[in-house]
Design an enzyme around this catalytic site. Structure first.
Site, PDB file in Angstrom:
ATOM      1  N   ASN A  73       0.870  -1.173   0.000  1.00  0.00           N
ATOM      2  CA  ASN A  73       0.000   0.000   0.000  1.00  0.00           C
ATOM      3  C   ASN A  73       0.906   1.222   0.000  1.00  0.00           C
ATOM      4  OD1 ASN A  73      -1.767   2.072   0.493  1.00  0.00           O
ATOM      5  ND2 ASN A  73      -2.315   1.419   2.571  1.00  0.00           N
TER       6      ASN A  73
ATOM      7  N   LYS B 180       0.180   4.276  -0.265  1.00  0.00           N
ATOM      8  CA  LYS B 180      -0.409   5.481   0.347  1.00  0.00           C
ATOM      9  C   LYS B 180      -0.168   6.690  -0.568  1.00  0.00           C
ATOM     10  CE  LYS B 180      -0.048   3.238   4.787  1.00  0.00           C
ATOM     11  NZ  LYS B 180       0.021   3.362   6.255  1.00  0.00           N
TER      12      LYS B 180
ATOM     13  N   HIS C 298      -9.394   1.549   5.079  1.00  0.00           N
ATOM     14  CA  HIS C 298      -8.110   1.691   5.770  1.00  0.00           C
ATOM     15  C   HIS C 298      -8.298   2.660   6.947  1.00  0.00           C
ATOM     16  CE1 HIS C 298      -3.951   2.687   6.618  1.00  0.00           C
ATOM     17  NE2 HIS C 298      -3.624   1.586   5.987  1.00  0.00           N
TER      18      HIS C 298
ATOM     19  N   GLU D  96      -6.614   5.014   7.961  1.00  0.00           N
ATOM     20  CA  GLU D  96      -6.359   6.420   7.635  1.00  0.00           C
ATOM     21  C   GLU D  96      -7.577   7.048   6.966  1.00  0.00           C
ATOM     22  OE1 GLU D  96      -2.722   5.583   5.574  1.00  0.00           O
ATOM     23  OE2 GLU D  96      -1.797   5.074   7.490  1.00  0.00           O
TER      24      GLU D  96
ATOM     25  N   GLU E 126      -5.116  -4.451  10.826  1.00  0.00           N
ATOM     26  CA  GLU E 126      -4.068  -3.446  11.015  1.00  0.00           C
ATOM     27  C   GLU E 126      -4.333  -2.668  12.293  1.00  0.00           C
ATOM     28  OE1 GLU E 126      -2.258  -2.486   6.862  1.00  0.00           O
ATOM     29  OE2 GLU E 126      -3.861  -1.067   7.277  1.00  0.00           O
TER      30      GLU E 126
ATOM     31  N   GLY F  89       2.862   2.592  10.784  1.00  0.00           N
ATOM     32  CA  GLY F  89       3.814   3.677  10.578  1.00  0.00           C
ATOM     33  C   GLY F  89       4.552   4.086  11.845  1.00  0.00           C
TER      34      GLY F  89
ATOM     35  N   SER G  98       3.746  -1.887  10.371  1.00  0.00           N
ATOM     36  CA  SER G  98       5.199  -1.966  10.564  1.00  0.00           C
ATOM     37  C   SER G  98       5.787  -3.335  10.230  1.00  0.00           C
ATOM     38  CB  SER G  98       5.579  -1.540  11.982  1.00  0.00           C
ATOM     39  OG  SER G  98       5.168  -0.202  12.222  1.00  0.00           O
TER      40      SER G  98
HETATM   41  P1  13P Z   1       3.259   0.566   7.688  1.00  0.00           P
HETATM   42  O1  13P Z   1       3.726  -0.743   7.102  1.00  0.00           O
HETATM   43  O2  13P Z   1       3.969   1.752   7.133  1.00  0.00           O
HETATM   44  O3  13P Z   1       3.158   0.521   9.168  1.00  0.00           O
HETATM   45  O4  13P Z   1       1.727   0.747   7.154  1.00  0.00           O
HETATM   46  C1  13P Z   1       0.852  -0.309   7.290  1.00  0.00           C
HETATM   47  C2  13P Z   1      -0.365   0.019   6.534  1.00  0.00           C
HETATM   48  O5  13P Z   1      -1.117   0.904   6.889  1.00  0.00           O
HETATM   49  C3  13P Z   1      -0.635  -0.736   5.299  1.00  0.00           C
HETATM   50  O6  13P Z   1      -1.916  -0.478   4.818  1.00  0.00           O
END
Ligand code: 13P
Length: 249
Positions: free
Chosen positions: A6, A8, A92, A94, A164, A170, A210
């Site tokens: 992903n 982003k 997601h 976010e 997640e 992150g 992560s």
């Molecule tokens: P990270 O791997 O950067 O923690 O992000 C995970 C994520 O949100 C994947 O959709």
């Protein structure tokens, strides 16, 4: 096993071509692992051109729940199909946090995605306060049941769920293997309840938060972990390829 990147809101068009080309060039055989890549909308077409014929599948990071029409700034399921998408990430954390998405909108989107033969990657996960309060299982259960409400899934290959935990995204902090195994087992039971044992037992449940080359193997070894949804580490070809390799073993 399934590993999905992903990206982003990262990488411009040139960088997207470069990263997808680097990954495609070194990915190796895809007989024991499925791989997906989810660039920003504006790079989908270009990345599809790179991935075409490699076996790596394209995905989007979001879509609108309506068929089409006066929804300025939005992108429909049929548009995603037309540029070669196989997957679409939905709900997601976010988007739940910054764009106000709810389980109800996620469910509408997932149903629309299925109508257009896209495979939704439906994301769920608790926040840190919810984990600390011990309500994480109940929170995730509600998200799974409501986000997947009314979603048609007759084959395990038609749906993906990603767990997640928000506090692990992150942050560099990963859920412990035991925490991951516990939650994935819980989600598995919910999927079997929703779609029947035969289908629910095969729906891939990805872990995200992560994941990196150093911890991928251990996470992927946990029961009911069928791969990963990778954020930061999917932006570096070497790291992403090493995570794909961990899923192969
Ligand atoms: P990270 O791997 O950067 O923690 O992000 C995970 C994520 O949100 C994947 O959709």
């Amino acid at each position: 096993m399934l590993v999905v990147g992903n990206w982003k809101m990262n990488l411009d068009l040139a960088a997207a071509r470069q990263l997808s080309s680097a990954i495609a060039a070194s990915i190796g055989p895809l007989d024991t692992v499925d791989v997906g890549m989810c660039p920003p909308f504006v790079a989908l077409d270009a990345v599809f051109a790179v991935l075409h014929g490699t076996g790596i599948r394209l995905g989007a990071q979001n879509m609108h729940e309506e068929e089409g029409g006066a929804y300025t700034g939005e992108v429909s399921a049929s548009m995603l199909r037309a540029v070669g998408c196989h997957y679409v990430i939905l709900g997601h954390s976010e988007r739940r946090q910054y764009a106000g998405e709810t389980d109800q909108t996620v469910s509408k989107k997932a149903r629309k995605a299925r109508e257009h033969n896209l495979v939704p990657i439906v994301c769920v996960g608790e926040s840190l306060p919810q984990r600390e309060a011990g309500t994480h299982q109940a929170v995730v259960e509600k998200q799974v049941m409501e986000s997947l409400s009314g979603v048609d899934c007759t084959h395990a290959s038609e749906l993906v769920v990603a767990y997640e935990p928000v506090w692990a995204i992150g942050t560099g902090e990963t859920a412990s293997p035991q925490q991951v195994a516990d939650m994935h087992g819980h989600i598995r039971r919910l999927l079997e309840h929703l779609f029947g044992r035969a289908v629910g037992s095969g729906i891939p449940i990805l872990y995200g938060g992560s994941v990196k080359p150093s911890n991928a193997q251990e996470l992927f070894n946990q029961p009911n972990v069928d791969g990963g949804l990778i954020g930061g580490a999917s932006l570096r070809a070497e790291d992403f390829l090493s995570i794909v390799n961990a899923a192969r073993r």
